[in-house]
Design a protein around this motif. Structure first.
Motif, PDB file in Angstrom:
ATOM      1  N   ALA A 421      -3.350  25.393  -8.485  1.00  0.00           N
ATOM      2  CA  ALA A 421      -4.281  24.299  -8.779  1.00  0.00           C
ATOM      3  C   ALA A 421      -4.984  24.591 -10.096  1.00  0.00           C
ATOM      4  N   ILE A 422      -4.894  23.658 -11.013  1.00  0.00           N
ATOM      5  CA  ILE A 422      -5.494  23.810 -12.336  1.00  0.00           C
ATOM      6  C   ILE A 422      -6.005  22.439 -12.763  1.00  0.00           C
ATOM      7  N   GLU A 423      -6.945  22.398 -13.693  1.00  0.00           N
ATOM      8  CA  GLU A 423      -7.495  21.126 -14.128  1.00  0.00           C
ATOM      9  C   GLU A 423      -7.436  20.997 -15.643  1.00  0.00           C
ATOM     10  N   GLY A 424      -7.209  19.768 -16.092  1.00  0.00           N
ATOM     11  CA  GLY A 424      -7.209  19.479 -17.515  1.00  0.00           C
ATOM     12  C   GLY A 424      -8.605  19.223 -18.027  1.00  0.00           C
ATOM     13  N   LEU A 425      -8.806  19.468 -19.310  1.00  0.00           N
ATOM     14  CA  LEU A 425     -10.111  19.256 -19.913  1.00  0.00           C
ATOM     15  C   LEU A 425     -10.526  17.792 -19.852  1.00  0.00           C
ATOM     16  N   GLY A 426      -9.561  16.893 -19.898  1.00  0.00           N
ATOM     17  CA  GLY A 426      -9.880  15.469 -19.883  1.00  0.00           C
ATOM     18  C   GLY A 426     -10.671  15.041 -18.654  1.00  0.00           C
ATOM     19  N   GLY A 427     -10.516  15.764 -17.538  1.00  0.00           N
ATOM     20  CA  GLY A 427     -11.247  15.426 -16.326  1.00  0.00           C
ATOM     21  C   GLY A 427     -12.741  15.669 -16.445  1.00  0.00           C
ATOM     22  N   TYR A 428     -13.150  16.392 -17.487  1.00  0.00           N
ATOM     23  CA  TYR A 428     -14.567  16.688 -17.697  1.00  0.00           C
ATOM     24  C   TYR A 428     -15.167  15.887 -18.844  1.00  0.00           C
ATOM     25  N   LEU A 430     -16.990  12.916 -20.202  1.00  0.00           N
ATOM     26  CA  LEU A 430     -17.850  11.889 -19.626  1.00  0.00           C
ATOM     27  C   LEU A 430     -17.768  10.584 -20.395  1.00  0.00           C
ATOM     28  N   ARG A 431     -17.164  10.615 -21.557  1.00  0.00           N
ATOM     29  CA  ARG A 431     -16.785   9.388 -22.256  1.00  0.00           C
ATOM     30  C   ARG A 431     -15.359   9.623 -22.727  1.00  0.00           C
ATOM     31  N   GLU A 432     -14.927   9.094 -23.835  1.00  0.00           N
ATOM     32  CA  GLU A 432     -13.547   9.248 -24.288  1.00  0.00           C
ATOM     33  C   GLU A 432     -13.195  10.715 -24.528  1.00  0.00           C
ATOM     34  N   HIS A 433     -12.004  11.091 -24.084  1.00  0.00           N
ATOM     35  CA  HIS A 433     -11.505  12.457 -24.281  1.00  0.00           C
ATOM     36  C   HIS A 433     -11.002  12.571 -25.716  1.00  0.00           C
ATOM     37  N   THR A 434     -11.840  13.142 -26.585  1.00  0.00           N
ATOM     38  CA  THR A 434     -11.544  13.158 -28.010  1.00  0.00           C
ATOM     39  C   THR A 434     -10.923  14.466 -28.482  1.00  0.00           C
ATOM     40  N   ARG A 435     -10.860  15.447 -27.610  1.00  0.00           N
ATOM     41  CA  ARG A 435     -10.304  16.736 -28.006  1.00  0.00           C
ATOM     42  C   ARG A 435      -8.821  16.802 -27.657  1.00  0.00           C
ATOM     43  N   GLY A 436      -8.152  17.804 -28.190  1.00  0.00           N
ATOM     44  CA  GLY A 436      -6.738  17.967 -27.901  1.00  0.00           C
ATOM     45  C   GLY A 436      -6.510  18.378 -26.462  1.00  0.00           C
ATOM     46  N   PRO A 437      -5.259  18.333 -26.013  1.00  0.00           N
ATOM     47  CA  PRO A 437      -4.950  18.692 -24.627  1.00  0.00           C
ATOM     48  C   PRO A 437      -5.305  20.149 -24.351  1.00  0.00           C
ATOM     49  N   ALA A 438      -5.949  20.386 -23.208  1.00  0.00           N
ATOM     50  CA  ALA A 438      -6.391  21.733 -22.867  1.00  0.00           C
ATOM     51  C   ALA A 438      -6.534  21.846 -21.354  1.00  0.00           C
ATOM     52  N   LEU A 439      -6.521  23.065 -20.877  1.00  0.00           N
ATOM     53  CA  LEU A 439      -6.754  23.366 -19.472  1.00  0.00           C
ATOM     54  C   LEU A 439      -8.081  24.101 -19.331  1.00  0.00           C
ATOM     55  N   VAL A 440      -8.773  23.851 -18.224  1.00  0.00           N
ATOM     56  CA  VAL A 440      -9.977  24.608 -17.882  1.00  0.00           C
ATOM     57  C   VAL A 440      -9.590  25.547 -16.744  1.00  0.00           C
ATOM     58  N   ILE A 441      -9.547  26.833 -17.047  1.00  0.00           N
ATOM     59  CA  ILE A 441      -8.994  27.819 -16.108  1.00  0.00           C
ATOM     60  C   ILE A 441     -10.119  28.660 -15.523  1.00  0.00           C
TER      61      ILE A 441
END
Length: 465
Positions: A421-428, A430-441
């Motif tokens: 189970a892992i989560e992407g940064l986009g899930g955090y 609170l408005r538009e996901h403006t950063r590049g693709p990333a994981l929060v580990i």
């Protein structure tokens, strides 16, 4: 007969539908397991007991148990009775809009942030502190108490927070609560009464926090986040701010000294309030500990802390260090909410800190988590060299910025297929996901014996495009 019913063992509520009793019983039991009302491992009543409770034949219950056992819903062993199978599938999801707690989201290897290694909980030390606290507690300590919390714990916390985090506080300014969630809910009740209608929040953070603020009638105003922490000049007329200055969640940056000073000046000059969420302040690895922002403006900063990361979230113990103008109002809101937090847990924590066991535990797990962080960084550097890891100087999680061509949702799905189970940064966002693709580990959650495998499977999910 009444006596036999009173001692019949495990109670189980079932509603049988239809004219076929056995089919109705089987359907009711399946539904209870599928919806999670009967969790894996739950012991069921004996066939004799359930038959008596439902007013049906014992053979009917025994046959239903046997059928559900053959289907894999139940297991039966001589001497241990009938239980819900550990492999039973729970199909019902959580209510709309509610994120299930970590423990409820099944995964063999959990690398999501938000929880410590629960297997590292100091059980023996906690039991020892509990015995000593209970044996020495006056009888009145077990009755209704001050809604601010037990004076023993507030006195200990004032000294501990001053020593370790630089917080400037007297015991009577502390309100003990059931973790940050309740603390924020209490603040949401009182902030409108002191003129707060808009509250600035970091635009990457916990979605449920912003949702709680909005649900209480406060208008969230988004602050950007960069390498220096929250960008404070985007407050747009807010009367309060909610910040994670020591270790921004989830990006991991630290509020710069200049912005810390700016925040304190803004609050003092405007009469505004800052909520400082110090969710993992004890865990610092590659830098000196960052003192609490509260010390710069004690009458304008609400300092919030918990033991959810240092010990366990299940203890539900946290605290708010409050300006004088809010203390009575928050204490009153606490009294209306649930009277007071459990005295027993408060007394135990007070003894645990006083004895030095808490400091020893924090030092021990800090070293263990640092080693885990180093193993994560080394594994990604060796086997996924296109990944850049940030936010690792402190805390219990890291941000892994994915390489070209990688998509968060695809990596998350591949990891899930491997039991991780892992989560992407986009899930955090609170408005538009403006950063590049990333994981929060989150590297703290897996028990030590499973961490190596968890990392190997994570790396495989990132590499297999």
């Amino acid at each position: 007969m009444a006596k036999a019913w009173a001692i019949s063992g495990v109670d189980l509520h079932l509603e049988l539908a239809g004219h076929r009793v056995r089919a109705g019983l089987e359907a009711a039991l399946r539904e209870a397991v599928q919806t999670g009302r009967l969790a894996p491992g739950t012991r069921l009543p004996s066939s004799r007991t359930l038959a008596a409770d439902l007013g049906i034949a014992r053979n009917t219950v025994a046959e239903a148990y046997a059928q559900l056992g053959a289907e894999g819903w139940l297991t039966a062993r001589q001497g241990s009775g009938t239980r819900v199978a550990s492999t039973a599938v729970v199909s019902a999801g959580p209510a709309a809009g509610i994120r299930p707690p970590l423990g409820a989201r099944a995964a063999r290897y959990d690398l999501r942030p938000g929880s410590p290694d629960l297997s590292a909980f100091p059980r023996a030390g906690w039991l020892s502190a509990a015995r000593k606290a209970l044996s020495g507690a006056p009888s009145r300590a077990l009755g209704y108490s001050d809604p601010r919390g037990r004076p023993e714990l507030r006195t200990v916390l004032a000294a501990y927070l001053g020593r370790t985090r630089g917080v400037r506080v007297a015991p009577d300014r502390i309100v003990v609560c059931a973790g940050f969630t309740q603390g924020l809910a209490l603040l949401c009740q009182v902030l409108p009464d002191v003129g707060v209608t808009k509250i600035a929040v970091e635009d990457y953070g916990q979605p449920h926090t912003a949702e709680a603020l909005a649900a209480s009638g406060l208008t969230p105003v988004m602050l950007g986040v960069d390498d220096g922490g929250a960008v404070l000049d985007k407050a747009h007329g807010a009367q309060a701010m909610l910040l994670t200055p020591a270790h921004q969640f989830p990006l991991g940056s630290v509020l710069s000294p200049r912005r810390r000073a700016d925040a304190a000046r803004w609050a003092a000059g405007s009469g505004g309030l800052i909520i400082e969420d110090d969710y993992d302040g004890e865990f610092r690895y590659d830098r000196q500990p960052v003192g609490a922002l509260q010390a710069l403006a004690p009458e304008h900063v609400i300092y919030a802390g918990t033991v959810s990361k240092t010990l366990a979230p299940g203890l539900r113990l946290g605290w708010l260090v409050l300006p004088e103008r809010l203390t009575e109002a928050v204490a009153s809101a606490k009294a209306r909410s649930d009277a007071h937090t459990s005295s027993f847990e408060q007394l135990t924590l007070a003894e645990f800190i006083t004895s030095g066991a808490y400091d020893r535990h924090v030092r021990r797990v800090r070293l263990a988590y640092r080693r885990r962080r180093d193993r994560l960084v080394a594994a990604l550097a060796t086997h996924a060299p296109g990944v850049r890891v940030t936010g690792i100087a402190a805390g219990l999680h890291a941000v892994a910025e994915l390489g070209p061509g990688q998509r968060e949702e695809q990596v998350v799905a591949r990891a899930a297929a491997r039991g991780v189970a892992i989560e992407g940064l986009g899930g955090y966002a609170l408005r538009e996901h403006t950063r590049g693709p990333a994981l929060v580990i989150g590297y703290a959650t897996p028990p030590e014996h499973g961490y190596t495998t968890a990392l190997a499977r994570l790396v495989a999910a990132i590499r297999d495009q």
